[in-house]
Write a protein that holds these residues in place. Structure first.
Motif, PDB file in Angstrom:
ATOM      1  N   SER A 424      -7.972  -7.323  -5.501  1.00 49.84           N
ATOM      2  CA  SER A 424      -7.140  -6.647  -4.853  1.00 49.84           C
ATOM      3  C   SER A 424      -8.050  -5.424  -4.352  1.00 49.84           C
ATOM      4  CB  SER A 424      -5.790  -6.510  -5.615  1.00 49.84           C
ATOM      5  OG  SER A 424      -5.945  -6.340  -6.470  1.00 49.84           O
ATOM      6  N   GLY A 425      -8.248  -4.893  -5.836  1.00 58.38           N
ATOM      7  CA  GLY A 425      -8.383  -3.452  -5.295  1.00 58.38           C
ATOM      8  C   GLY A 425     -10.110  -3.703  -4.204  1.00 58.38           C
ATOM      9  N   ASP A 469       0.007  10.142  -4.650  1.00 59.81           N
ATOM     10  CA  ASP A 469      -0.822   9.170  -4.270  1.00 59.81           C
ATOM     11  C   ASP A 469      -0.402   7.527  -3.936  1.00 59.81           C
ATOM     12  OD1 ASP A 469      -2.795  11.415  -3.749  1.00 59.81           O
ATOM     13  OD2 ASP A 469      -3.637  10.866  -5.726  1.00 59.81           O
ATOM     14  N   ILE A 470       0.293   7.294  -4.336  1.00 62.72           N
ATOM     15  CA  ILE A 470       1.251   5.939  -4.737  1.00 62.72           C
ATOM     16  C   ILE A 470       2.689   5.986  -4.736  1.00 62.72           C
ATOM     17  CG2 ILE A 470       1.257   3.228  -5.549  1.00 62.72           C
ATOM     18  CD1 ILE A 470      -2.105   3.987  -6.800  1.00 62.72           C
ATOM     19  N   ILE A 534      -6.915   1.738  -9.886  1.00 59.65           N
ATOM     20  CA  ILE A 534      -6.401   2.841  -9.416  1.00 59.65           C
ATOM     21  C   ILE A 534      -4.624   3.121  -9.995  1.00 59.65           C
ATOM     22  CG2 ILE A 534      -5.758   3.917  -7.303  1.00 59.65           C
ATOM     23  CD1 ILE A 534      -7.736   1.627  -5.911  1.00 59.65           C
ATOM     24  N   PHE A 535      -3.834   2.218  -9.675  1.00 56.39           N
ATOM     25  CA  PHE A 535      -2.436   2.766 -10.435  1.00 56.39           C
ATOM     26  C   PHE A 535      -2.328   3.238 -11.531  1.00 56.39           C
ATOM     27  CE2 PHE A 535      -1.084  -1.691  -8.514  1.00 56.39           C
ATOM     28  CZ  PHE A 535      -1.088  -1.166  -7.178  1.00 56.39           C
ATOM     29  N   ARG A 543       0.766  11.435 -10.133  1.00 58.58           N
ATOM     30  CA  ARG A 543       0.985  10.784  -8.779  1.00 58.58           C
ATOM     31  C   ARG A 543       0.838   9.520  -8.552  1.00 58.58           C
ATOM     32  NH1 ARG A 543      -0.596  15.355  -5.887  1.00 58.58           N
ATOM     33  NH2 ARG A 543      -1.061  14.152  -3.922  1.00 58.58           N
ATOM     34  N   LEU A 544       1.533   8.671  -9.203  1.00 58.57           N
ATOM     35  CA  LEU A 544       1.918   7.391  -9.113  1.00 58.57           C
ATOM     36  C   LEU A 544       3.692   7.486  -9.217  1.00 58.57           C
ATOM     37  CD1 LEU A 544       1.095   4.373  -8.717  1.00 58.57           C
ATOM     38  CD2 LEU A 544       1.614   4.063 -11.410  1.00 58.57           C
TER      39      LEU A 544
END
Length: 572
Positions: A424-425, A469-470, A534-535, A543-544
């Protein structure tokens, strides 16, 4: 078979061969009209691709109007499955065309149109209308429908004007102001409301008779709406004198209290103008029909007249505060953000074997449509202009799907992972050069969802903030269909997320849809890696974030969940 061949075949079944077919008109939808000339006769072909339009409502409402002594086109032949109707040609006497040549006839023609509305108001409208093979159920122009139309202004016009989404709190305030003023008109069930009753849809048939062309979106509602549609037209200015005389004439004919009616007229006029301003912005941003932007200044002029009514003072104040500028010039629409999306479609679909032995999982059909179509349709509905799809498993079928997709929205770019699956990434990182430099959506291709109110993708964009960020779409663990796991995240009061960790359960699953900043991929591997990397980094930095979904969500990850989703979507 091409669309042209389908048309020829349809006409042959009606006994028409070797006809001269020429374009007549199109409209803001996917419908188009052709003139069919054969043996000295002229008929009109409605071409409404069934993927986007349904011809049954037009047929049912036309039949009702005809039986009510109103002049709708006769229907000579129908093909609901392929989206064709063969109609009577009502002639070239469109009000707009006639009045361009004879402006002195304005009051005469408009009074004739009002007389038609008086007749319509005298008709008892059943809740269901027959189209021969079944019944079409008329909707009520209720509070939900009225407010949904108002939200077109907040969700399309406002960002097109300002370059950013209207924040959640301001959007809520605006809709609440409208809720207060729409209470009375939203309960009305006085007549059939045709909704597009204006000079480009009305035909002068002579002797005071008026033909009607566009009514398939009719609903049951308030009698003032179609009068507003006629007298406050987005494409033609009726004189204030004509408007005043005909409001009085209409109320006298119906025996209404003029003061009360004028208040409702102002409220519905303002609602209609706000809606249409939003629609014109959407036609540009979603459908690339920029010509409608030139009509927005006229709608602002009509809106400004309506909101002078004392009932609408709070709405006037809101508009003057939030959208005071550029009302008198054609909108220079600013593209929505996010305007790009990545659809993860390269996986092997091992849990769906044997169905995926010869078919990519995203192309498996649910409710008659490939899952990838469901995803692309959601992006198109939200106005996302560009979508990148990665491919690996049976990549040639993904190529063919893109080539044959009938809806051109959004623009599709393919990212090739045939040589190596990048997870996925890694898949998203490879596609970054095609995803622009702004925040973008990432979507798994094995979810289907329905929305209550605002579209899920638009809700995410509305909630998006600089400190994120997400932003993930979250699904309550006990409401997820096709997903029986223990959950992924806990949701903090400020909307930030923390992993379930060692807890036995958490309240929310990740729903497979998110907005992310491209900067999140800095310092990540060039080969395969998972987005979870990344998560976790984003969560550690605070920032999630997550937003619970408002609607029903289906994960189609196994054969059993595919069958269950089919049943739910069919209402079984």
């Amino acid at each position: 078979m091409s669309r042209s061949d389908q048309i020829i075949q349809f006409l042959k079944k009606t006994g028409i061969k070797d006809a001269k077919i020429s374009p007549l008109a199109g409209d803001a939808s996917f419908r188009r009209y052709d003139r069919v000339e054969h043996d000295g006769n002229i008929k009109v072909l409605m071409d409404a691709p069934p993927e986007f339009e349904d011809t049954r409502p037009f047929y049912a409402i036309a039949d009702f109007l005809s039986c009510s002594d109103l002049n709708s086109p006769k229907i000579y032949a129908k093909d609901f499955e392929n989206g064709f109707l063969l109609l009577e040609d009502l002639g070239a006497g469109l009000f707009k065309t006639v009045l361009e040549q004879h402006p002195e006839r304005e009051l005469e023609l408009y009074r004739n149109a009002v007389d038609e509305l008086v007749t319509l108001n005298a008709c008892d409208v059943p809740p269901k209308l027959s189209y021969g093979e079944g019944d079409y159920e008329l909707s009520h122009y209720d509070m939900n429908m009225l407010l949904t139309e108002i939200s077109l202004f907040t969700d399309w016009y406002y960002p097109a004007l300002t370059g950013h989404r209207l924040c959640v709190d301001k959007r809520k305030v605006f809709l609440n102001l409208w809720y207060s003023v729409l209470k009375d008109v939203s309960t009305a069930k006085e007549c059939l409301v045709l909704r597009d009753y204006h000079a480009e849809n009305l035909v002068d048939l002579g002797n005071g008779n008026v033909g009607q062309l566009d009514f398939q979106d009719a609903v049951i509602g308030h009698s003032a709406y179609d009068l507003v549609s006629l007298l406050q037209d987005s494409r033609r200015d009726a004189s204030v004198e004509t408007e005043e005389k005909l409001i009085k004439y209409f109320t006298e004919k119906l025996g209404r209290d003029e003061s009360r009616f004028r208040a409702d007229y102002a409220v519905l006029g303002a609602q209609r103008s706000v809606k249409i301003i939003g629609i014109f912005a959407r036609l540009c941003l979603r459908d690339s029909k920029r010509q409608y932007l030139n009509l927005i200044p006229r709608m602002w002029g009509l809106l400004e007249r309506c909101i002078e009514h004392p009932l609408l003072i709070d709405i006037k104040n809101w508009l003057d505060l939030e959208t005071p500028d550029k009302r008198d010039i054609a909108l220079d629409a600013i593209a929505l953000v996010p305007n790009h999306a990545m659809i993860l479609a390269a996986g092997l679909g091992t849990r769906m074997k044997p169905l995926t032995d010869n078919t990519p999982k995203p192309l498996l059909k649910v409710a008659g449509k490939a899952m990838l179509d469901h995803t692309l349709d959601a992006l198109a509905a939200a106005g996302v202009a560009n979508a990148v799809i990665n491919k690996h498993h049976h990549a040639d079928q993904i190529d063919a799907f893109v080539d044959n997709r009938k809806d051109w929205r959004p623009n599709i770019i393919l990212s090739n992972e045939c040589d190596e699956l990048l997870d996925s990434g890694g898949g998203v990182k490879k596609a970054l050069p095609m995803l622009g430099g702004e925040p973008f959506y990432i979507l798994n291709s094995d979810m289907i969802w329905t929305d209550n109110g605002q579209l899920a993708l638009s809700r995410l964009a509305t909630f998006w903030r600089d400190d994120m960020d997400i932003l993930m779409l979250l699904i309550k663990r006990d409401e997820a269909r096709g997903h029986d796991g223990v959950g992924d995240f806990h949701l903090n009061e400020n909307g930030s997320l923390r992993w379930r960790g060692d807890d036995a359960f958490s309240d929310y699953h990740y729903g497979g849809v998110l907005i992310i900043r491209p900067e999140c991929f800095e310092n990540t591997p060039d080969g395969p890696f998972t987005l979870r990397k990344i998560f976790r980094k984003s969560q550690k930095e605070g920032r999630l974030f997550g937003l619970p979904h408002d609607g029903v969500w289906y994960h189609v990850g196994t054969i059993s969940s595919l069958k269950d989703t089919e049943q739910h979507l069919k209402g079984k």
